[in-house]
Motif scaffolding. Structure first.
Motif, short mmCIF file in Angstrom:
data_model
loop_
_atom_site.label_atom_id
_atom_site.label_comp_id
_atom_site.label_asym_id
_atom_site.label_seq_id
_atom_site.Cartn_x
_atom_site.Cartn_y
_atom_site.Cartn_z
N LEU A 36 2.42 -1.48 0.70
CA LEU A 36 3.06 -1.12 -0.56
C LEU A 36 2.37 -1.81 -1.73
O LEU A 36 2.07 -1.18 -2.74
CB LEU A 36 4.54 -1.48 -0.53
CG LEU A 36 5.30 -1.29 -1.85
CD1 LEU A 36 5.31 0.17 -2.27
CD2 LEU A 36 6.71 -1.82 -1.73
N MET A 37 2.10 -3.10 -1.60
CA MET A 37 1.45 -3.83 -2.69
C MET A 37 0.06 -3.30 -2.96
O MET A 37 -0.36 -3.18 -4.12
CB MET A 37 1.41 -5.33 -2.37
CG MET A 37 2.79 -5.98 -2.25
SD MET A 37 3.88 -5.63 -3.63
CE MET A 37 3.09 -6.55 -4.91
N ARG A 38 -0.69 -2.95 -1.92
CA ARG A 38 -2.02 -2.37 -2.11
C ARG A 38 -1.93 -1.00 -2.79
O ARG A 38 -2.73 -0.68 -3.67
CB ARG A 38 -2.76 -2.26 -0.78
CG ARG A 38 -3.31 -3.58 -0.28
CD ARG A 38 -4.31 -3.38 0.84
NE ARG A 38 -3.72 -2.72 2.00
CZ ARG A 38 -3.17 -3.34 3.04
NH1 ARG A 38 -3.13 -4.66 3.07
NH2 ARG A 38 -2.67 -2.66 4.04
N ALA A 39 -0.94 -0.20 -2.39
CA ALA A 39 -0.78 1.13 -2.99
C ALA A 39 -0.41 1.01 -4.47
O ALA A 39 -0.95 1.74 -5.31
CB ALA A 39 0.29 1.93 -2.24
N LEU A 40 0.48 0.07 -4.80
CA LEU A 40 0.85 -0.11 -6.20
C LEU A 40 -0.31 -0.64 -7.03
O LEU A 40 -0.51 -0.22 -8.18
CB LEU A 40 2.06 -1.06 -6.30
CG LEU A 40 3.37 -0.52 -5.75
CD1 LEU A 40 4.46 -1.59 -5.83
CD2 LEU A 40 3.81 0.74 -6.46
N ALA A 41 -1.10 -1.54 -6.46
CA ALA A 41 -2.29 -2.04 -7.17
C ALA A 41 -3.30 -0.92 -7.38
O ALA A 41 -3.92 -0.84 -8.45
CB ALA A 41 -2.91 -3.19 -6.37
N ASP A 42 -3.45 -0.04 -6.40
CA ASP A 42 -4.36 1.10 -6.53
C ASP A 42 -3.89 2.04 -7.64
O ASP A 42 -4.68 2.53 -8.44
CB ASP A 42 -4.45 1.85 -5.20
CG ASP A 42 -5.40 3.02 -5.27
OD1 ASP A 42 -6.52 2.85 -5.80
OD2 ASP A 42 -5.02 4.13 -4.82
N ILE A 43 -2.59 2.29 -7.70
CA ILE A 43 -2.04 3.15 -8.75
C ILE A 43 -2.25 2.50 -10.12
O ILE A 43 -2.64 3.17 -11.08
CB ILE A 43 -0.55 3.44 -8.49
CG1 ILE A 43 -0.41 4.32 -7.25
CG2 ILE A 43 0.09 4.11 -9.69
CD1 ILE A 43 1.00 4.46 -6.74
N ASP A 44 -2.00 1.20 -10.22
CA ASP A 44 -2.21 0.49 -11.49
C ASP A 44 -3.68 0.59 -11.92
O ASP A 44 -3.98 0.81 -13.08
CB ASP A 44 -1.80 -0.97 -11.37
CG ASP A 44 -0.29 -1.15 -11.27
OD1 ASP A 44 0.44 -0.17 -11.56
OD2 ASP A 44 0.14 -2.25 -10.91
N ARG A 45 -4.58 0.42 -10.96
CA ARG A 45 -6.01 0.51 -11.24
C ARG A 45 -6.38 1.93 -11.69
O ARG A 45 -7.14 2.11 -12.64
CB ARG A 45 -6.79 0.11 -9.99
CG ARG A 45 -8.11 -0.50 -10.25
CD ARG A 45 -8.84 -1.04 -9.03
NE ARG A 45 -8.33 -0.69 -7.71
CZ ARG A 45 -7.51 -1.44 -6.98
NH1 ARG A 45 -7.07 -2.58 -7.45
NH2 ARG A 45 -7.11 -1.05 -5.79
N ARG A 46 -5.81 2.94 -10.99
CA ARG A 46 -6.11 4.33 -11.31
C ARG A 46 -5.65 4.70 -12.72
O ARG A 46 -6.34 5.42 -13.44
CB ARG A 46 -5.41 5.24 -10.30
CG ARG A 46 -6.12 6.52 -10.06
CD ARG A 46 -5.56 7.33 -8.91
NE ARG A 46 -4.49 6.72 -8.17
CZ ARG A 46 -3.39 7.36 -7.79
NH1 ARG A 46 -3.22 8.62 -8.10
NH2 ARG A 46 -2.46 6.75 -7.10
N PHE A 47 -4.50 4.19 -13.12
CA PHE A 47 -3.97 4.51 -14.44
C PHE A 47 -4.41 3.49 -15.50
O PHE A 47 -4.05 3.63 -16.67
CB PHE A 47 -2.44 4.57 -14.40
CG PHE A 47 -1.92 5.85 -13.80
CD1 PHE A 47 -1.70 6.96 -14.60
CD2 PHE A 47 -1.66 5.94 -12.45
CE1 PHE A 47 -1.23 8.14 -14.06
CE2 PHE A 47 -1.19 7.11 -11.89
CZ PHE A 47 -0.98 8.22 -12.70
#
Length: 98
Positions: A36-47
């Motif tokens: 979950l933390m990796r997915a949220l960090a990826d989304i933050d990076r993407r946006f």
């Protein structure tokens, strides 16, 4: 200078992506916290969310603690007690014999 009122990304798409990741990977829903933390960090990076918050945080001078939730709960309980309730009356006396 960064304007917080006009974000660099689409707020709705960002929020929807984060919610979808939480729904899929949250530990309470059977997921893994690290994923979950990796997915949220990826989304933050993407946006580009991490890059737009480059200002240092301002120190807090005073913290005000209020007991508003406790007062609100007390008022709700009092209001609930004031509402009319349905009462069932049962006759527990012994029947008269003739």
């Amino acid at each position: 200078m960064i304007d917080d009122r006009h974000p660099l990304h689409d707020e709705r798409a960002y929020r929807d992506a984060r919610r979808a990741a939480v729904r899929e990977h949250h530990p309470d829903a059977g997921g893994d916290a690290d994923v979950l933390m990796r997915a949220l960090a990826d989304i933050d990076r993407r946006f580009g969310v991490g890059a737009e918050r480059t200002r240092p945080a301002r120190p807090v001078d005073v913290v005000v603690v209020t007991s508003t939730p406790r007062r609100v709960l007390r008022l709700v309980r009092r209001a609930g007690k004031a509402l009319p309730r349905r009462r069932n009356y049962v006759d527990i006396s012994t029947p008269r014999r003739r």
